[in-house]
Design an enzyme around this catalytic site. Structure first.
Site, short mmCIF file in Angstrom:
data_model
loop_
_atom_site.label_atom_id
_atom_site.label_comp_id
_atom_site.label_asym_id
_atom_site.label_seq_id
_atom_site.Cartn_x
_atom_site.Cartn_y
_atom_site.Cartn_z
N LYS A 75 0.73 -1.53 0.13
CA LYS A 75 -0.08 0.29 0.40
C LYS A 75 0.34 1.13 0.45
O LYS A 75 0.93 2.24 -1.07
CB LYS A 75 -0.76 0.13 1.01
CG LYS A 75 -2.32 1.01 1.51
CD LYS A 75 -2.76 1.46 2.65
CE LYS A 75 -3.53 -0.42 2.86
NZ LYS A 75 -4.17 -0.06 3.57
N LYS A 87 1.93 -4.12 10.82
CA LYS A 87 1.02 -4.00 11.02
C LYS A 87 0.81 -4.64 12.23
O LYS A 87 1.42 -5.38 12.71
CB LYS A 87 -0.34 -4.77 10.12
CG LYS A 87 -1.84 -5.09 10.48
CD LYS A 87 -2.12 -3.42 9.09
CE LYS A 87 -3.68 -3.51 9.39
NZ LYS A 87 -3.96 -2.69 8.23
N ASP A 124 -6.93 0.69 12.94
CA ASP A 124 -7.77 -0.50 12.11
C ASP A 124 -8.62 -1.05 12.83
O ASP A 124 -9.54 -0.54 13.76
CB ASP A 124 -6.66 -1.32 11.97
CG ASP A 124 -6.77 -2.07 10.24
OD1 ASP A 124 -6.54 -1.38 9.50
OD2 ASP A 124 -6.97 -3.56 11.14
N GLY A 189 -19.88 -5.16 5.74
CA GLY A 189 -18.53 -4.38 6.65
C GLY A 189 -19.01 -3.24 6.59
O GLY A 189 -18.91 -2.89 5.74
N ARG A 217 -25.29 -2.30 13.73
CA ARG A 217 -24.53 -1.41 12.88
C ARG A 217 -25.05 -1.31 11.73
O ARG A 217 -25.83 -0.08 11.05
CB ARG A 217 -22.78 -1.54 12.30
CG ARG A 217 -21.99 -1.51 13.59
CD ARG A 217 -20.59 -2.55 12.58
NE ARG A 217 -19.89 -2.09 13.64
CZ ARG A 217 -18.58 -2.52 13.76
NH1 ARG A 217 -18.03 -3.97 12.74
NH2 ARG A 217 -17.24 -2.04 14.48
N ALA A 247 -15.04 -5.52 5.30
CA ALA A 247 -14.32 -5.59 6.73
C ALA A 247 -13.65 -6.44 6.97
O ALA A 247 -12.48 -5.80 6.79
CB ALA A 247 -15.54 -6.31 7.37
N ALA A 269 -11.54 -3.14 3.11
CA ALA A 269 -10.69 -4.34 3.29
C ALA A 269 -9.56 -3.93 2.69
O ALA A 269 -9.12 -4.12 1.67
CB ALA A 269 -11.83 -5.65 3.42
N ASN A 270 -8.82 -5.07 3.74
CA ASN A 270 -7.37 -5.54 3.60
C ASN A 270 -6.95 -5.93 2.77
O ASN A 270 -8.30 -7.20 3.61
CB ASN A 270 -5.95 -5.10 4.42
CG ASN A 270 -6.26 -3.09 4.59
OD1 ASN A 270 -5.45 -2.44 3.61
ND2 ASN A 270 -5.93 -2.65 5.85
N1 PHE Z 1 -5.93 0.67 9.05
C1 PHE Z 1 -5.94 1.79 8.05
C2 PHE Z 1 -5.21 0.74 6.74
O1 PHE Z 1 -4.62 -0.38 6.97
C3 PHE Z 1 -5.61 3.07 8.07
C4 PHE Z 1 -3.66 3.12 7.68
C5 PHE Z 1 -2.87 3.21 7.38
C6 PHE Z 1 -4.22 4.22 9.44
C7 PHE Z 1 -1.28 3.05 8.36
C8 PHE Z 1 -3.09 4.24 10.10
C9 PHE Z 1 -1.85 3.89 9.18
O2 PHE Z 1 -5.03 1.43 5.62
#
Ligand code: PHE
Length: 357
Positions: A75, A87, A124, A189, A217, A247, A269-270
């Site tokens: 990313k 992460k 997150d 989500g 929600r 989500a 979502a990731n």
């Molecule tokens: N958690 C979100 C993401 O995965 C946004 C985020 C990214 C927040 C990096 C802080 C740091 O993209």
């Protein structure tokens, strides 16, 4: 010694992980495990959100953190940010509130602090600005507290905005129209990001169908926007133009592609795809996939742009708007080189990381 059963996905993850460092802490009192995964500092300090949720096993939590950390490297590289990928997860039996939440966050943020800036974190799944605000008191390597709100825009707002734009770019690419009027979008989500995205889509005239494992929600969104709903286990079967996972990760496997009734997959979502052949299966089915880490990069741009790089509001918005350009570049090269959009995006990442693809 007896062989310890070890699930095959974790095993594969340990074999294939290319990351740099993992820090773990066990909180005996609550049974929580905390994992901080630094995947890459090649482009800068490893940035990634702190996720809080329950998992079946600590190994599942660690596996997800490692997986997500790798996704963050992609990313940041695709977003051209001077940030690496990481992460962390706080794996809890139940998501705590109040004093217990603060106690856990205090123990967790000590890990972040111990890394001395190698890892920088933000919100997150199940963590929000208030949590970050609290953690910021114990570590300067925390981003996304209310200090980072610019022009009323939080990280969740920025992520939703970028995702909204990414969806629009996909629709434009697939249908040659810049209107979302009458376009059906399934939002899987509706938490901090999916809920905001729903509002933006409704405002743009889309017909939105929402789904969430947490019933609480759903009701406010139905009341506020009159959106339709679909049960979580039926979400992949719901006929729509756009399926927007917002989500959990790994929600679409190659075996699900035949079930999908969408023409586009793009959401917040990731790590949305599961298994190696899924991007190709989507391509073969004529479903346009907007690579998740490009579509959802608005939050990272905002978090690090505002709080680390000193960007003003116009600069942040400009970068978020750039998601459109990056996606078009990916779609164009996927067409020209006859590969999936995931593969085309991966080539941009490899180039930025200085790897030969
Ligand atoms: N958690 C979100 C993401 O995965 C946004 C985020 C990214 C927040 C990096 C802080 C740091 O993209």
């Amino acid at each position: 010694m007896n062989a310890v059963p070890f699930d095959s996905r974790s095993d594969a993850m340990f074999r294939s992980w290319t990351g740099e460092e993992i820090l773990a802490r066990h909180d005996a009192r609550s049974g929580a495990w905390m994992f901080v995964c630094v995947h890459s500092t090649r482009l800068g300090p490893a940035g990634g959100g702190t996720r809080m949720r329950s998992y079946g096993t600590p190994a599942a939590a660690l596996t997800e953190a490692m997986d997500l950390a790798e996704g963050m490297t992609r990313k940041m590289a695709a977003a051209d940010l001077p940030v690496g990928g990481g992460k962390s997860v706080i794996a809890v039996p139940r998501v705590p509130r109040g004093a217990e939440r603060e106690r856990l966050l205090t123990r967790y943020v000590a890990l972040v602090e111990a890394l001395g800036g190698t890892y920088i974190t933000g919100p997150d799944m199940n963590t929000n600005g208030d949590d970050l605000e609290f953690m910021r008191r114990h570590s300067e390597h925390v981003f996304g507290s209310s200090a980072g709100i610019q022009d009323g825009r939080s990280i969740a707002d920025a992520t939703a905005l970028g995702t909204f734009q990414g969806i629009r770019t996909c629709v434009e690419w697939a249908d040659r129209t810049d209107s979302l009027d009458g376009c059906t979008v399934v939002v899987q989500g509706v938490g901090e990001v999916g809920g905001r995205l729903t509002g933006m889509l409704v405002e743009a005239g889309a017909d939105v169908v929402v789904s969430d494992v947490d019933e609480a929600r759903i009701a406010p969104l139905v009341a506020r926007h009159g959106v339709r709903t679909v049960a979580p286990d039926r979400v992949l079967d719901e006929p729509c133009d756009v399926f927007a996972p917002c989500a959990m990760g790994r929600v679409i496997g190659a075996e699900d592609v035949g079930r999908l009734r969408a023409r586009i997959v793009a959401g917040a979502a990731n790590t949305q795809l599961r298994g190696t052949g899924t991007a190709d299966a989507l391509r073969a089915a004529g479903i346009l996939y907007g690579p998740d880490y490009i579509v959802n990069s608005g939050g990272a741009m905002h978090a690090f742009g505002v709080e680390m790089l000193g960007w003003n509001s116009a600069e942040v918005l400009e970068r978020i708007r750039g998601i459109d350009h990056t996606l078009r570049r990916v779609f164009t090269s996927a067409e020209q080189e006859d590969v999936s959009t995931e593969e085309a995006a991966g080539r941009i990442v490899a180039e930025r990381l200085g790897e030969t693809a």
